[in-house]
Write a protein that holds these residues in place. Sequence first.
Motif, PDB file in Angstrom:
ATOM      1  N   GLU A  54      31.928  59.289  43.414  1.00  0.00           N
ATOM      2  CA  GLU A  54      32.771  58.214  43.945  1.00  0.00           C
ATOM      3  C   GLU A  54      33.148  58.591  45.377  1.00  0.00           C
ATOM      4  N   ALA A  55      32.943  57.650  46.307  1.00  0.00           N
ATOM      5  CA  ALA A  55      33.154  57.959  47.726  1.00  0.00           C
ATOM      6  C   ALA A  55      34.625  58.220  48.065  1.00  0.00           C
ATOM      7  N   ALA A  56      35.532  57.532  47.401  1.00  0.00           N
ATOM      8  CA  ALA A  56      36.954  57.705  47.722  1.00  0.00           C
ATOM      9  C   ALA A  56      37.670  58.232  46.475  1.00  0.00           C
ATOM     10  N   THR A  62      37.936  47.548  44.233  1.00  0.00           N
ATOM     11  CA  THR A  62      38.536  46.374  43.586  1.00  0.00           C
ATOM     12  C   THR A  62      39.322  46.738  42.320  1.00  0.00           C
ATOM     13  N   SER A  63      38.905  47.799  41.640  1.00  0.00           N
ATOM     14  CA  SER A  63      39.438  48.056  40.294  1.00  0.00           C
ATOM     15  C   SER A  63      40.902  48.481  40.239  1.00  0.00           C
ATOM     16  N   SER A  64      41.568  48.674  41.387  1.00  0.00           N
ATOM     17  CA  SER A  64      43.020  48.908  41.339  1.00  0.00           C
ATOM     18  C   SER A  64      43.780  47.680  41.831  1.00  0.00           C
ATOM     19  N   LYS A  65      43.041  46.616  42.186  1.00  0.00           N
ATOM     20  CA  LYS A  65      43.712  45.498  42.870  1.00  0.00           C
ATOM     21  C   LYS A  65      43.492  44.175  42.158  1.00  0.00           C
ATOM     22  N   SER A  66      43.181  44.237  40.873  1.00  0.00           N
ATOM     23  CA  SER A  66      42.957  43.009  40.111  1.00  0.00           C
ATOM     24  C   SER A  66      44.299  42.421  39.683  1.00  0.00           C
ATOM     25  N   SER A  67      44.268  41.291  38.983  1.00  0.00           N
ATOM     26  CA  SER A  67      45.513  40.721  38.437  1.00  0.00           C
ATOM     27  C   SER A  67      45.969  41.509  37.217  1.00  0.00           C
ATOM     28  N   LYS A  68      45.174  42.471  36.798  1.00  0.00           N
ATOM     29  CA  LYS A  68      45.505  43.402  35.721  1.00  0.00           C
ATOM     30  C   LYS A  68      45.583  42.704  34.360  1.00  0.00           C
ATOM     31  N   ILE A  70      43.593  41.491  30.956  1.00  0.00           N
ATOM     32  CA  ILE A  70      42.438  41.652  30.087  1.00  0.00           C
ATOM     33  C   ILE A  70      42.396  40.343  29.319  1.00  0.00           C
ATOM     34  N   HIS A  71      41.527  39.458  29.764  1.00  0.00           N
ATOM     35  CA  HIS A  71      41.617  38.080  29.275  1.00  0.00           C
ATOM     36  C   HIS A  71      40.240  37.421  29.161  1.00  0.00           C
ATOM     37  N   GLY A  72      40.252  36.347  28.385  1.00  0.00           N
ATOM     38  CA  GLY A  72      39.018  35.586  28.264  1.00  0.00           C
ATOM     39  C   GLY A  72      38.786  34.732  29.496  1.00  0.00           C
ATOM     40  N   MET A 233      23.640  52.225  40.323  1.00  0.00           N
ATOM     41  CA  MET A 233      24.638  51.921  41.344  1.00  0.00           C
ATOM     42  C   MET A 233      25.597  50.846  40.823  1.00  0.00           C
ATOM     43  N   ALA A 234      26.892  51.178  40.818  1.00  0.00           N
ATOM     44  CA  ALA A 234      27.929  50.203  40.428  1.00  0.00           C
ATOM     45  C   ALA A 234      28.928  50.172  41.567  1.00  0.00           C
ATOM     46  N   ALA A 235      28.511  49.612  42.683  1.00  0.00           N
ATOM     47  CA  ALA A 235      29.271  49.752  43.929  1.00  0.00           C
ATOM     48  C   ALA A 235      30.029  48.488  44.308  1.00  0.00           C
ATOM     49  N   GLY A 236      30.167  47.543  43.395  1.00  0.00           N
ATOM     50  CA  GLY A 236      30.992  46.358  43.648  1.00  0.00           C
ATOM     51  C   GLY A 236      30.625  45.682  44.957  1.00  0.00           C
ATOM     52  N   VAL A 237      31.623  45.492  45.825  1.00  0.00           N
ATOM     53  CA  VAL A 237      31.370  44.772  47.082  1.00  0.00           C
ATOM     54  C   VAL A 237      30.585  45.606  48.099  1.00  0.00           C
ATOM     55  N   TRP A 238      30.294  46.858  47.788  1.00  0.00           N
ATOM     56  CA  TRP A 238      29.464  47.679  48.680  1.00  0.00           C
ATOM     57  C   TRP A 238      27.973  47.522  48.341  1.00  0.00           C
ATOM     58  N   THR A 239      27.656  46.710  47.341  1.00  0.00           N
ATOM     59  CA  THR A 239      26.278  46.620  46.865  1.00  0.00           C
ATOM     60  C   THR A 239      25.284  46.227  47.962  1.00  0.00           C
ATOM     61  N   LYS A 258      38.529  37.306  48.709  1.00  0.00           N
ATOM     62  CA  LYS A 258      39.775  38.088  48.689  1.00  0.00           C
ATOM     63  C   LYS A 258      40.826  37.433  47.799  1.00  0.00           C
ATOM     64  N   GLY A 259      41.512  38.253  47.020  1.00  0.00           N
ATOM     65  CA  GLY A 259      42.622  37.776  46.201  1.00  0.00           C
ATOM     66  C   GLY A 259      43.838  38.640  46.465  1.00  0.00           C
ATOM     67  N   ALA A 260      44.958  37.998  46.866  1.00  0.00           N
ATOM     68  CA  ALA A 260      46.183  38.756  47.154  1.00  0.00           C
ATOM     69  C   ALA A 260      47.232  38.487  46.078  1.00  0.00           C
ATOM     70  N   GLY A 296      50.241  35.903  41.711  1.00  0.00           N
ATOM     71  CA  GLY A 296      49.010  35.715  42.495  1.00  0.00           C
ATOM     72  C   GLY A 296      47.999  34.940  41.667  1.00  0.00           C
ATOM     73  N   THR A 297      46.958  34.565  42.228  1.00  0.00           N
ATOM     74  CA  THR A 297      46.363  35.179  43.379  1.00  0.00           C
ATOM     75  C   THR A 297      45.769  34.116  44.294  1.00  0.00           C
ATOM     76  N   THR A 298      45.189  34.560  45.388  1.00  0.00           N
ATOM     77  CA  THR A 298      44.502  33.652  46.302  1.00  0.00           C
ATOM     78  C   THR A 298      43.000  33.785  46.072  1.00  0.00           C
ATOM     79  N   LEU A 343      39.051  42.598  46.597  1.00  0.00           N
ATOM     80  CA  LEU A 343      37.867  41.782  46.874  1.00  0.00           C
ATOM     81  C   LEU A 343      37.056  41.560  45.604  1.00  0.00           C
ATOM     82  N   ARG A 344      36.907  40.291  45.220  1.00  0.00           N
ATOM     83  CA  ARG A 344      36.079  39.985  44.043  1.00  0.00           C
ATOM     84  C   ARG A 344      34.615  40.162  44.406  1.00  0.00           C
ATOM     85  N   PRO A 345      33.868  40.931  43.614  1.00  0.00           N
ATOM     86  CA  PRO A 345      32.427  41.038  43.876  1.00  0.00           C
ATOM     87  C   PRO A 345      31.716  39.925  43.115  1.00  0.00           C
ATOM     88  N   LEU A 346      31.404  38.834  43.814  1.00  0.00           N
ATOM     89  CA  LEU A 346      30.824  37.681  43.128  1.00  0.00           C
ATOM     90  C   LEU A 346      29.322  37.658  43.349  1.00  0.00           C
TER      91      LEU A 346
END
Length: 558
Positions: A54-56, A62-68, A70-72, A233-239, A258-260, A296-298, A343-346
Amino acid sequence: MLLSNSSLNNQQRQEALAELESCEFDVLVIGGGINGVGIALDAASRGLKVALVEAADFASGTSSKSSKLIHGGLRYLEQYDFKLVREALNERELMVSTLSPHLVKPVSFLYPLQEKLKERTYVGAGMALYDALRGFKRALPWHKHLTQKKISEIAPSLRLDVVTGGYQYFDAQVDDARHTMTIARTAAKYGAVITTRIRCEELIKNGKAVVGAKVKDLENDEIIEVRAKTTIMAAGVWTDPLHEKFGLKGGYGVRMSKGAHIVVPGDAIKSQTGVILKTDVSVLFIIPWGDKWIVGTTDTDYDQSREEPLATAEDVTYIINQANRVLEPKLRRDQVIGVFAGLRPLVSTDPDSPTTKLSREHVVDSPAKGFVSIAGGKYTTYRVMAEDAVNEAINHLRRLVPDSETETLAIIGAEGYSVLMNQIPRLANSFGVSEKTVEHLLNRYGSLIDEVLAPAADNKELLKPISKDLDYIAAEIVYAATHEGARSVDDVLSRRTRIAFEAKDQGLGVAEKVADLIAPYLAWKKTQKNASIKEYEQRVERQNQILIAAKGTKSKVS
Ligand SMILES: Cc1cc2nc3c(=O)[nH]c(=O)nc-3n(C[C@H](O)[C@H](O)[C@H](O)COP(=O)(O)OP(=O)(O)OC[C@H]3O[C@@H](n4cnc5c(N)ncnc54)[C@H](O)[C@@H]3O)c2cc1C
């Protein structure tokens, strides 16, 4: 080596670096977000030899900045995405009941209705479908209709001139960063070699086949060549940038949206339940978070720094305005304690489509022999994503590998959690702390509580809160460095704890104390300690600068 050592710390990191250099792995995972650590656990528990770089820090993307949640995803029903909803509800059930009950907790939401008949029928049908997709074997209660009178009792902050009734339904919530790190530790327990501050720089190729990667230790700039039969590779928005850097043509692209979120004190909204509101572009959640609310979110297209997405003044205005459609008294900007943005990786194939219509489902791709990449999906579905990615990697291994074990594999701390929750008074007595502290610890560490409190047997100071306004005790800060792989003040304040958005001063007041507590375990010299404090202060400053306009401007919300 111990059979089950899940500790991540300075010494373990040194040993892991030596292993990265000397071993050949079956699977090398790039990325320590929820998907990367999920893959490491899936592969290790099938008996494969696994390394993760893991680089950082774990979940620092993204995985620390979700709406948290666990939902359908109630709103995906409107997109007729029944498969995604059913799959996610199944995962929700597994996490709440078996895999991680100490970290994933039920939470109730109120969907306020603003019309009498048409909306009630439409939303009611959606709620019934949401519940039905989960099936009858369930840990969470069924939805129910609430009258205006009932709403005035359980959510007095909702405006009764606007809200005519509502539905209450249940989902679940999680401290995402803690959950991700705990899965990394569980993977380590089953033999995965786990490292942070190690960035993948390039792939090692034999002809067209990928046979490993060159990685850089960001703490001393040394390059290590890691040999691996497959790389995932599971690099989310760095893919996209990594595909390009590695000279691979991925079969999909990842767009960033982006979601704030904002965090406000508990007394800003009087309600015994969370609230979900439909907006023009998406939905807005008002989510209980301890004695606070996350709102949130945006959902906005984004093309700036992947490392540090920031919440802007406009984001805060939008969130407050949306919430205030149904709240009385209204939220004010001066009530905002903290903010965070991710950042959502869509996964996308059409660059012109608006991000909100893009699929939340995931893609597994294999653009080269020995190389698999995965992105998209939701936090909730990490386990199935991991299983899919490892299944694909196994095709490259060309040998018989057992099926995934993770559907029944509880993560560390889960075992015995519910029994310990029944014994809070006994534990409080034996550890010499309040019942409130025991409950706080059980809900963060589960049955690892005795490991967290062990050093306090000789040092009672560790049982004290690190500041009078925070529930975290000093032993937790030490544990972050001795067992949870924290390597900086930011790791502790932003992800091992959530002080960065829970404290009014973003934790600046405790940064030095935190540094003092972890310094001995990271073998820091004074200059390193000061640099880590400074790095955190500067991070907070950058976010605050962007928000000054929001706090300084008079609220447009009347
Ligand atoms: C605002 C928002 C709200 C959301 N809410 C929810 C929700 O409530 N529920 C839900 O289910 N989902 C939610 N999601 C989606 C969910 O958070 C993401 O799908 C998930 O966290 C993505 O995880 P990941 O592991 O793919 O990516 P990340 O967490 O971003 O992980 C990728 C990792 O790769 C690392 N990396 C990058 N380059 C390299 C390299 N060269 N070498 C090594 N490592 C590297 C990064 O440092 C990073 O840690 C939300 C997303 C957002 C943005």
